[in-house]
Each structure stands twice: as C-alpha cells, then as structure tokens.
Design a protein around this motif. Structure first.
Motif, short mmCIF file in Angstrom:
data_model
loop_
_atom_site.label_atom_id
_atom_site.label_comp_id
_atom_site.label_asym_id
_atom_site.label_seq_id
_atom_site.Cartn_x
_atom_site.Cartn_y
_atom_site.Cartn_z
N LEU A 10 -8.14 5.43 -7.74
CA LEU A 10 -6.69 5.35 -7.86
C LEU A 10 -6.25 5.97 -9.18
O LEU A 10 -6.72 5.60 -10.24
CB LEU A 10 -6.23 3.90 -7.77
CG LEU A 10 -4.72 3.71 -7.62
CD1 LEU A 10 -4.25 4.29 -6.28
CD2 LEU A 10 -4.35 2.25 -7.71
N CYS A 15 -1.27 7.24 -6.52
CA CYS A 15 -0.42 6.09 -6.23
C CYS A 15 0.95 6.57 -5.75
O CYS A 15 1.46 6.11 -4.73
CB CYS A 15 -0.30 5.23 -7.48
SG CYS A 15 0.45 3.61 -7.22
N GLU A 44 2.41 4.41 -12.75
CA GLU A 44 2.76 5.70 -12.15
C GLU A 44 3.34 6.66 -13.17
O GLU A 44 3.20 7.87 -13.04
CB GLU A 44 3.75 5.50 -11.00
CG GLU A 44 3.11 4.91 -9.77
CD GLU A 44 4.06 4.86 -8.59
OE1 GLU A 44 5.27 5.13 -8.75
OE2 GLU A 44 3.59 4.55 -7.48
N ILE A 58 -3.71 -2.81 -5.39
CA ILE A 58 -2.82 -1.72 -4.99
C ILE A 58 -3.48 -0.89 -3.89
O ILE A 58 -2.87 -0.59 -2.86
CB ILE A 58 -2.45 -0.85 -6.20
CG1 ILE A 58 -1.58 -1.65 -7.18
CG2 ILE A 58 -1.75 0.43 -5.76
CD1 ILE A 58 -1.36 -0.97 -8.52
N ARG A 59 -4.74 -0.54 -4.10
CA ARG A 59 -5.47 0.27 -3.12
C ARG A 59 -5.57 -0.47 -1.78
O ARG A 59 -5.37 0.12 -0.71
CB ARG A 59 -6.86 0.59 -3.65
CG ARG A 59 -7.63 1.57 -2.76
CD ARG A 59 -9.04 1.81 -3.25
NE ARG A 59 -9.82 0.60 -3.17
CZ ARG A 59 -10.35 -0.04 -4.22
NH1 ARG A 59 -10.20 0.41 -5.43
NH2 ARG A 59 -11.05 -1.14 -4.05
#
Length: 90
Positions: A10, A15, A44, A58-59
């Motif tokens: 990531l 993202c 980000e 998040i992934r």
C-alpha cells in the motif's frame, strides 16, 4: 505473495487509485476500514506513513470492496477491480 510483501504494497498513490476504482470518498474508506479520515487524508497526501496494522485495515477494506492488488511486470504494484461474474446467457 508472502505476508511481508502484502504489508508493503500500500502506497499513498495506490490508496488514491483504489478509492477511485471503487468511487469511494476518503470518508467512505474511513468508515469501511475503521481508520480516521484525517489519517487517510494525511497518508494519501504523503504527510506521514501509516502503521502496518493501519495499512492492513485499509487494504482489507479495499479487497472486500473488490480491489485486487497485483504486481505488474516492469511497473511495480498496481490495482484493478475484480470483474463481476458474467451473466448467464438469455
């Protein structure tokens, strides 16, 4: 792909790209990943890195949403969206 490699895939750009594929806002991702929107915004924007556990959350949210992370030969990591199962012929 090994566990260590999965944790490093990531990046802020990936993202943003994964959110774009799913048409998710940062707030959508925050809700689905249980990570604060400010953390996502700062990550980000390359203002700071995230912990491995946060990146994994998040992934996981992206993968549950249908994003696939993959190695693209000669390019590095990329993202694509899982295709929907084909509709049966009419």
């Amino acid at each position: 792909m090994g566990q260590v490699a999965r944790q490093m895939i990531l990046t802020p750009a990936l993202c943003r790209a994964a959110r774009g594929l799913l048409d998710w806002t940062q707030s959508d991702l925050a809700e689905r990943s249980d990570v604060s929107r400010s953390t996502i915004r700062d990550y980000e924007g390359s203002r700071h890195d995230v912990h491995r556990a946060t990146a994994a959350q998040i992934r996981r949210a992206f993968e549950e949403g249908g994003v696939v992370f993959m190695e693209v030969e000669g390019c590095g990591m990329g993202v694509c969206q899982k295709s929907s199962p084909a509709s049966p012929p009419a």
